[in-house]
Design a protein around this motif. Structure first.
Motif, PDB file in Angstrom:
ATOM      1  N   ILE A 191      -4.508   5.980 -10.610  1.00  0.00           N
ATOM      2  CA  ILE A 191      -5.954   5.762 -10.649  1.00  0.00           C
ATOM      3  C   ILE A 191      -6.668   6.805  -9.805  1.00  0.00           C
ATOM      4  O   ILE A 191      -7.692   7.366 -10.214  1.00  0.00           O
ATOM      5  CB  ILE A 191      -6.302   4.342 -10.156  1.00  0.00           C
ATOM      6  CG1 ILE A 191      -5.808   3.300 -11.166  1.00  0.00           C
ATOM      7  CG2 ILE A 191      -7.816   4.192  -9.946  1.00  0.00           C
ATOM      8  CD1 ILE A 191      -6.019   1.868 -10.711  1.00  0.00           C
ATOM      9  N   ALA A 192      -6.121   7.100  -8.637  1.00  0.00           N
ATOM     10  CA  ALA A 192      -6.726   8.099  -7.751  1.00  0.00           C
ATOM     11  C   ALA A 192      -6.783   9.462  -8.418  1.00  0.00           C
ATOM     12  O   ALA A 192      -7.801  10.162  -8.351  1.00  0.00           O
ATOM     13  CB  ALA A 192      -5.946   8.178  -6.446  1.00  0.00           C
ATOM     14  N   ALA A 193      -5.711   9.836  -9.090  1.00  0.00           N
ATOM     15  CA  ALA A 193      -5.665  11.145  -9.748  1.00  0.00           C
ATOM     16  C   ALA A 193      -6.696  11.236 -10.870  1.00  0.00           C
ATOM     17  O   ALA A 193      -7.401  12.243 -11.014  1.00  0.00           O
ATOM     18  CB  ALA A 193      -4.262  11.405 -10.294  1.00  0.00           C
ATOM     19  N   ILE A 194      -6.795  10.175 -11.672  1.00  0.00           N
ATOM     20  CA  ILE A 194      -7.766  10.162 -12.774  1.00  0.00           C
ATOM     21  C   ILE A 194      -9.190  10.166 -12.225  1.00  0.00           C
ATOM     22  O   ILE A 194     -10.068  10.864 -12.757  1.00  0.00           O
ATOM     23  CB  ILE A 194      -7.516   8.947 -13.682  1.00  0.00           C
ATOM     24  CG1 ILE A 194      -6.206   9.140 -14.454  1.00  0.00           C
ATOM     25  CG2 ILE A 194      -8.684   8.735 -14.649  1.00  0.00           C
ATOM     26  CD1 ILE A 194      -5.776   7.939 -15.266  1.00  0.00           C
TER      27      ILE A 194
ATOM     28  N   ALA B 214     -11.104  -0.094  -7.378  1.00  0.00           N
ATOM     29  CA  ALA B 214     -10.237   0.034  -8.554  1.00  0.00           C
ATOM     30  C   ALA B 214      -8.773  -0.104  -8.140  1.00  0.00           C
ATOM     31  O   ALA B 214      -8.049   0.887  -8.042  1.00  0.00           O
ATOM     32  CB  ALA B 214     -10.478   1.371  -9.258  1.00  0.00           C
ATOM     33  N   ARG B 215      -8.348  -1.324  -7.940  1.00  0.00           N
ATOM     34  CA  ARG B 215      -6.950  -1.513  -7.551  1.00  0.00           C
ATOM     35  C   ARG B 215      -6.044  -1.396  -8.773  1.00  0.00           C
ATOM     36  O   ARG B 215      -6.491  -1.496  -9.922  1.00  0.00           O
ATOM     37  CB  ARG B 215      -6.763  -2.862  -6.864  1.00  0.00           C
ATOM     38  CG  ARG B 215      -6.877  -4.088  -7.753  1.00  0.00           C
ATOM     39  CD  ARG B 215      -6.818  -5.361  -6.925  1.00  0.00           C
ATOM     40  NE  ARG B 215      -6.876  -6.551  -7.774  1.00  0.00           N
ATOM     41  CZ  ARG B 215      -5.806  -7.225  -8.165  1.00  0.00           C
ATOM     42  NH1 ARG B 215      -4.595  -6.805  -7.814  1.00  0.00           N
ATOM     43  NH2 ARG B 215      -5.928  -8.307  -8.912  1.00  0.00           N
ATOM     44  N   GLY B 216      -4.766  -1.202  -8.520  1.00  0.00           N
ATOM     45  CA  GLY B 216      -3.841  -0.969  -9.622  1.00  0.00           C
ATOM     46  C   GLY B 216      -3.202  -2.209 -10.196  1.00  0.00           C
ATOM     47  O   GLY B 216      -2.565  -2.150 -11.245  1.00  0.00           O
ATOM     48  N   GLY B 217      -3.382  -3.365  -9.568  1.00  0.00           N
ATOM     49  CA  GLY B 217      -2.624  -4.548  -9.959  1.00  0.00           C
ATOM     50  C   GLY B 217      -3.331  -5.536 -10.845  1.00  0.00           C
ATOM     51  O   GLY B 217      -3.140  -6.747 -10.692  1.00  0.00           O
TER      52      GLY B 217
END
Length: 233
Positions: free
Chosen positions: A54-57, A8-11
């Protein structure tokens, strides 16, 4: 030990922030995490990401984010196999005795527990390197064609023009949902679409590759239909 790695990358470019965009009342990635947890197949559910939000969610919904994905594996050209190989290497470095690693895509709200179970059973049914979700093409690919520069059409397989659809081979495509694999297969980055992989069939009405806004709207419509269908059962 069996683990699931969710890339799940952010870009994301075509649908910005699609991995955590709201879908049916929760972040998209939450659907994948919940199914992985409900399956009770995995000792660890890891989200591989380069993105703090994303990591936090992911952690809020029950996954772990024990490492940050390297920048070279978070660009538009990094392949899934490379990303899962990185996560597999990390797990082995922790001393985990891995039996299998399942890549579960973040944008797969239609995956069901039974699908993941079927994938695991298929992988261990013989000496397979991978098992992964597939579905049939809606139309026979052997009767497909392209538009020419002049504006007309040209068949890809003209030798099949006069054949009946029922006489053509059944063509499959990747459902883009999950990929079970042996740790060594991931580490060696063996190709998925080969004779050492076994397909797990998913109905076409539960398969959509969410890459564009149109895909997203289609997925929402599919979700609504499935919810109504479940209520009438």
């Amino acid at each position: 030990m069996k683990i699931s790695i969710i890339p799940a990358r952010g870009g994301s470019k075509r649908i910005p922030r699609k991995n955590i965009r709201n879908f049916a009342g929760k972040p998209m990635i939450a659907h994948a995490i919940q199914i992985a947890r409900e399956s009770q197949l995995f000792d660890h559910i890891i989200v591989s990401t380069d993105d703090i939000e994303i990591a936090a969610i992911a952690r809020q919904w029950g996954a772990c984010t024990p490492f940050e994905r390297p920048a070279e594996l978070a660009n538009d050209f990094a392949g899934t196999t490379e990303v899962i190989a990185h996560g597999t290497e990390w797990a082995i470095a922790q001393g985990w005795k891995l039996e299998a690693v399942c890549c579960l895509y973040a944008t797969t709200p239609f995956v069901e527990v039974d699908d993941l179970v079927a994938g695991w059973k298929a992988l261990k049914s013989d000496k397979w390197f991978y098992s992964f979700a597939v579905t049939e093409f809606a139309s026979p690919i052997f009767r497909s064609f392209q538009q020419t520069k002049e504006g007309g059409v040209k068949m890809f397989f003209p030798e099949h023009f006069s054949k009946r659809s029922q006489d053509l081979p059944t063509a499959l495509h990747d459902a883009g949902q999950f990929y079970w694999g042996l740790p060594q297969a991931w580490l060696e980055q063996k190709r998925l679409f080969e004779r050492h992989s076994i397909p797990v069939f998913i109905p076409r009405d539960r398969v959509v590759d969410i890459d564009t806004e149109e895909d997203w709207r289609q997925a929402e419509l599919m979700w609504d239909v499935m919810q109504r269908r479940n209520k009438t059962k």
